[in-house]
Every structure is written in C-alpha cells, then in structure tokens.
Design a protein around this motif. Structure first.
Motif, PDB file in Angstrom:
ATOM      1  N   CYS A  84       0.825  -1.218   0.000  1.00 18.03           N
ATOM      2  CA  CYS A  84       0.000   0.000   0.000  1.00 18.03           C
ATOM      3  C   CYS A  84       0.856   1.265   0.000  1.00 18.03           C
ATOM      4  CB  CYS A  84      -0.943  -0.002   1.201  1.00 18.03           C
ATOM      5  SG  CYS A  84      -0.136   0.249   2.800  1.00 18.03           S
ATOM      6  N   ASP A  85       2.143   1.121   0.307  1.00 18.87           N
ATOM      7  CA  ASP A  85       3.046   2.273   0.355  1.00 18.87           C
ATOM      8  C   ASP A  85       3.579   2.533  -1.051  1.00 18.87           C
ATOM      9  OD1 ASP A  85       4.857   4.249   0.871  1.00 18.87           O
ATOM     10  OD2 ASP A  85       5.793   3.251   2.575  1.00 18.87           O
ATOM     11  N   GLU A  86       2.832   3.301  -1.826  1.00 22.02           N
ATOM     12  CA  GLU A  86       3.180   3.524  -3.232  1.00 22.02           C
ATOM     13  C   GLU A  86       4.485   4.294  -3.390  1.00 22.02           C
ATOM     14  OE1 GLU A  86      -0.123   5.358  -5.138  1.00 22.02           O
ATOM     15  OE2 GLU A  86      -1.466   3.641  -4.826  1.00 22.02           O
ATOM     16  N   GLU A  87       4.741   5.259  -2.514  1.00 27.13           N
ATOM     17  CA  GLU A  87       5.980   6.036  -2.623  1.00 27.13           C
ATOM     18  C   GLU A  87       7.198   5.131  -2.462  1.00 27.13           C
ATOM     19  OE1 GLU A  87       8.414   9.785  -0.581  1.00 27.13           O
ATOM     20  OE2 GLU A  87       6.625   8.968   0.381  1.00 27.13           O
ATOM     21  N   ARG A  88       7.159   4.251  -1.460  1.00 30.58           N
ATOM     22  CA  ARG A  88       8.293   3.365  -1.223  1.00 30.58           C
ATOM     23  C   ARG A  88       8.502   2.412  -2.399  1.00 30.58           C
ATOM     24  NH1 ARG A  88       6.399  -0.339   1.338  1.00 30.58           N
ATOM     25  NH2 ARG A  88       7.031  -2.006  -0.071  1.00 30.58           N
ATOM     26  N   MET A  89       7.423   1.874  -2.915  1.00 29.65           N
ATOM     27  CA  MET A  89       7.522   0.936  -4.034  1.00 29.65           C
ATOM     28  C   MET A  89       8.086   1.623  -5.277  1.00 29.65           C
ATOM     29  SD  MET A  89       4.032  -1.298  -3.634  1.00 29.65           S
ATOM     30  CE  MET A  89       4.466  -2.309  -5.053  1.00 29.65           C
ATOM     31  N   LYS A  90       7.654   2.871  -5.522  1.00 29.09           N
ATOM     32  CA  LYS A  90       8.166   3.623  -6.672  1.00 29.09           C
ATOM     33  C   LYS A  90       9.654   3.906  -6.516  1.00 29.09           C
ATOM     34  CE  LYS A  90       7.448   7.948  -9.213  1.00 29.09           C
ATOM     35  NZ  LYS A  90       6.652   9.214  -9.283  1.00 29.09           N
ATOM     36  N   ASP A 113      21.509   8.229  -5.066  1.00 24.82           N
ATOM     37  CA  ASP A 113      21.769   8.598  -3.671  1.00 24.82           C
ATOM     38  C   ASP A 113      20.522   9.208  -3.031  1.00 24.82           C
ATOM     39  OD1 ASP A 113      24.353   7.682  -3.767  1.00 24.82           O
ATOM     40  OD2 ASP A 113      25.255   9.651  -4.157  1.00 24.82           O
ATOM     41  N   ARG A 114      19.814  10.048  -3.773  1.00 23.84           N
ATOM     42  CA  ARG A 114      18.602  10.663  -3.247  1.00 23.84           C
ATOM     43  C   ARG A 114      17.525   9.607  -2.983  1.00 23.84           C
ATOM     44  NH1 ARG A 114      19.700  14.837  -7.123  1.00 23.84           N
ATOM     45  NH2 ARG A 114      18.179  13.900  -8.551  1.00 23.84           N
ATOM     46  N   LEU A 119      14.529   6.315   0.920  1.00 29.85           N
ATOM     47  CA  LEU A 119      14.161   4.980   1.380  1.00 29.85           C
ATOM     48  C   LEU A 119      14.591   4.758   2.827  1.00 29.85           C
ATOM     49  CD1 LEU A 119      14.997   2.882  -1.816  1.00 29.85           C
ATOM     50  CD2 LEU A 119      12.727   3.168  -0.782  1.00 29.85           C
ATOM     51  N   ASP A 120      15.750   5.296   3.178  1.00 30.48           N
ATOM     52  CA  ASP A 120      16.199   5.198   4.575  1.00 30.48           C
ATOM     53  C   ASP A 120      15.245   5.960   5.495  1.00 30.48           C
ATOM     54  OD1 ASP A 120      18.370   3.622   3.981  1.00 30.48           O
ATOM     55  OD2 ASP A 120      19.797   5.283   3.876  1.00 30.48           O
ATOM     56  N   ALA A 121      14.803   7.135   5.034  1.00 32.72           N
ATOM     57  CA  ALA A 121      13.873   7.936   5.841  1.00 32.72           C
ATOM     58  C   ALA A 121      12.541   7.215   6.027  1.00 32.72           C
ATOM     59  CB  ALA A 121      13.651   9.303   5.186  1.00 32.72           C
ATOM     60  N   ASP A 123      12.304   4.067   6.295  1.00 31.61           N
ATOM     61  CA  ASP A 123      12.607   2.825   7.010  1.00 31.61           C
ATOM     62  C   ASP A 123      12.238   1.613   6.166  1.00 31.61           C
ATOM     63  OD1 ASP A 123      13.635   1.406   9.087  1.00 31.61           O
ATOM     64  OD2 ASP A 123      11.922   1.640  10.429  1.00 31.61           O
ATOM     65  N   ALA A 124      12.652   1.661   4.885  1.00 27.55           N
ATOM     66  CA  ALA A 124      12.267   0.616   3.934  1.00 27.55           C
ATOM     67  C   ALA A 124      12.820  -0.755   4.292  1.00 27.55           C
ATOM     68  CB  ALA A 124      12.737   1.011   2.523  1.00 27.55           C
ATOM     69  N   ALA A 125      13.919  -0.803   5.005  1.00 27.68           N
ATOM     70  CA  ALA A 125      14.548  -2.093   5.330  1.00 27.68           C
ATOM     71  C   ALA A 125      13.726  -2.919   6.310  1.00 27.68           C
ATOM     72  CB  ALA A 125      15.946  -1.860   5.886  1.00 27.68           C
ATOM     73  N   THR A 126      12.794  -2.288   7.014  1.00 28.85           N
ATOM     74  CA  THR A 126      12.039  -3.005   8.050  1.00 28.85           C
ATOM     75  C   THR A 126      10.550  -3.121   7.719  1.00 28.85           C
ATOM     76  OG1 THR A 126      11.572  -0.990   9.337  1.00 28.85           O
ATOM     77  CG2 THR A 126      13.648  -2.138   9.796  1.00 28.85           C
ATOM     78  N   VAL A 127      10.176  -2.907   6.454  1.00 24.88           N
ATOM     79  CA  VAL A 127       8.751  -2.870   6.120  1.00 24.88           C
ATOM     80  C   VAL A 127       8.053  -4.191   6.440  1.00 24.88           C
ATOM     81  CG1 VAL A 127       8.894  -1.064   4.377  1.00 24.88           C
ATOM     82  CG2 VAL A 127       9.309  -3.425   3.718  1.00 24.88           C
TER      83      VAL A 127
END
Length: 225
Positions: A84-90, A113-114, A119-121, A123-127
């Motif tokens: 459901c997190d479209e921004e992260r997926m994009k 880099d951006r 993605l770090d902001a 917290d994509a690693a823990t989705v």
C-alpha cells in the motif's frame, strides 16, 4: 508547510440538515482526537468531508480514511499491507533501475543517492517486520499473514485495511468505528497502538442514549458503559 489544521466558522449541511453550525475545527499534528455522538449525528459525514478535502487542508498532508475492507485479490494479507506504500515501491523500482544503469554518469549517481536517502527515511529495510507486527496485533498469525486476501471474510479484510492505515502513518488518520470488526484482544492492542500514534488521529465512535426513570445514561457500543 504547516502540519496543523485550524478552520473557523465551519458549517456543514447534509441533505438539508445542519450538522455543524458556525463552529471551529482544530486538528494539531501529533494529537489524537475522539469524536463521540449518537448514530446519524454526522460523524461519518464530517470524516468524509475531511478525507475528500472539501475543507482547506494543505495538499502536502496525506490522509488515510478507513471506510471499507480491502478488495479481494491473490495478494497475501502481508503483501496487501506492504504494497500500500506507493511512494516506497516507486522509489525501490527507481533505485533498481538506476543501479542497473552503468553508463548513467554523475547525474544517475546523484539520483540514486537521493532515492536511497528517501528509502532510509521511510525505514524501507524493516517494512516486512513492521507490517507483520501490526497484522499479528490485529489477530493474524504467521499462517494467516501468508493467506490470500480473497480467502478472508469481509470482516478480516477490514482488519487488513486497518493494518494498512496503521502501517502507512499518514499525516492524518481517520478511523470510523475502528473496533467494529475486532475481538476484545485486538481492541486492547489497537488502543495501545493508537496511544503511540504520533501524527494527527481522529477516531469516531457511536454512543447509545438510554432513558431510564427520568435519567439518561450514555453507553459506548463497545464496553456498554
């Protein structure tokens, strides 16, 4: 870029009936609000007005309004929340494409880099971990989290929709009778979860008025007290 909403002289009319007359609406970021009222008094209507941005709400403030269950599909319960997190997926797709572009030069590296910083902001690693914890709190064990959403009843798909709202952490979260499809254990977990919600939260619940021997007692529909 304010994250607070302050509206003066608010009036709302629905089908010729005045629901709110010359009132003030204030939603401050980081605060949690509960709206109680008799059935039919306009709680759901006001939530819809907010979610549809019929009030002056800044565009940079995203809104999640829990209104109905998710659509039945082949996605698992866990995938339905994560996706459901479209921004992260994009951003993940963009980062993958940029990383594969060996001849992109300095501009590609800067964009990559951006993307990684954003993605770090987020917290994509823990989705997956965060989504699984929310679903577990709402009654989904590991086996149920892997089950296709179309194999769940409407009530359980409503829980998945609620999990999406908690997972997204939108600037404004609107919950209309969020406990309707929950058992007691899930209700207790949800209450504790919402205590820690650090954005703007509005939860609406109906109350029942009962007149007994000249006295009017007010009940909420969950605890009956």
């Amino acid at each position: 870029m304010s994250r607070d909403i302050h509206i003066e002289s608010l009036s709302v009319t629905f089908h010729g009936h005045d629901l709110i007359v010359d009132s003030e609406l204030e939603l401050n970021y980081g605060r949690r609000y509960g709206w109680l009222g008799l059935n039919g008094c306009g709680k759901s209507t006001l939530l819809t007005i907010i979610s549809c941005r019929e009030l002056p709400i800044p565009e940079h403030m995203d809104i999640y309004h829990l209104t109905r269950e998710i659509e039945a599909s082949d996605m698992s319960a866990l995938e339905a929340v994560i996706n459901c997190d479209e921004e992260r997926m994009k951003l993940e797709k963009e980062a993958e494409t940029l990383a594969a572009d060996d001849g992109g030069g300095g501009e590609t590296v800067e964009r990559l880099d951006r993307s990684y910083e954003r993605l770090d902001a987020l917290d994509a690693a823990t989705v997956e971990k965060r989504a699984a914890e929310i679903l577990f709190g709402l009654g989904f064990d590991k086996k149920m989290q892997a089950k296709k959403s179309r194999d769940f009843s409407g009530g359980w798909r409503m829980r998945i929709a609620l999990a999406r709202g908690l997972f997204m952490k939108s600037a404004i979260l609107l919950l209309d009778e969020p406990k309707n499809h929950l058992d007691l254990e899930a209700c207790v977990w949800l209450e504790e979860m919402l205590k820690k919600f650090d954005r703007s939260l509005v939860a609406a619940a109906g109350i029942i008025a009962q007149e007994t021997a000249g006295d009017v007692r007010i009940y909420d529909r969950y605890s009956r007290r």
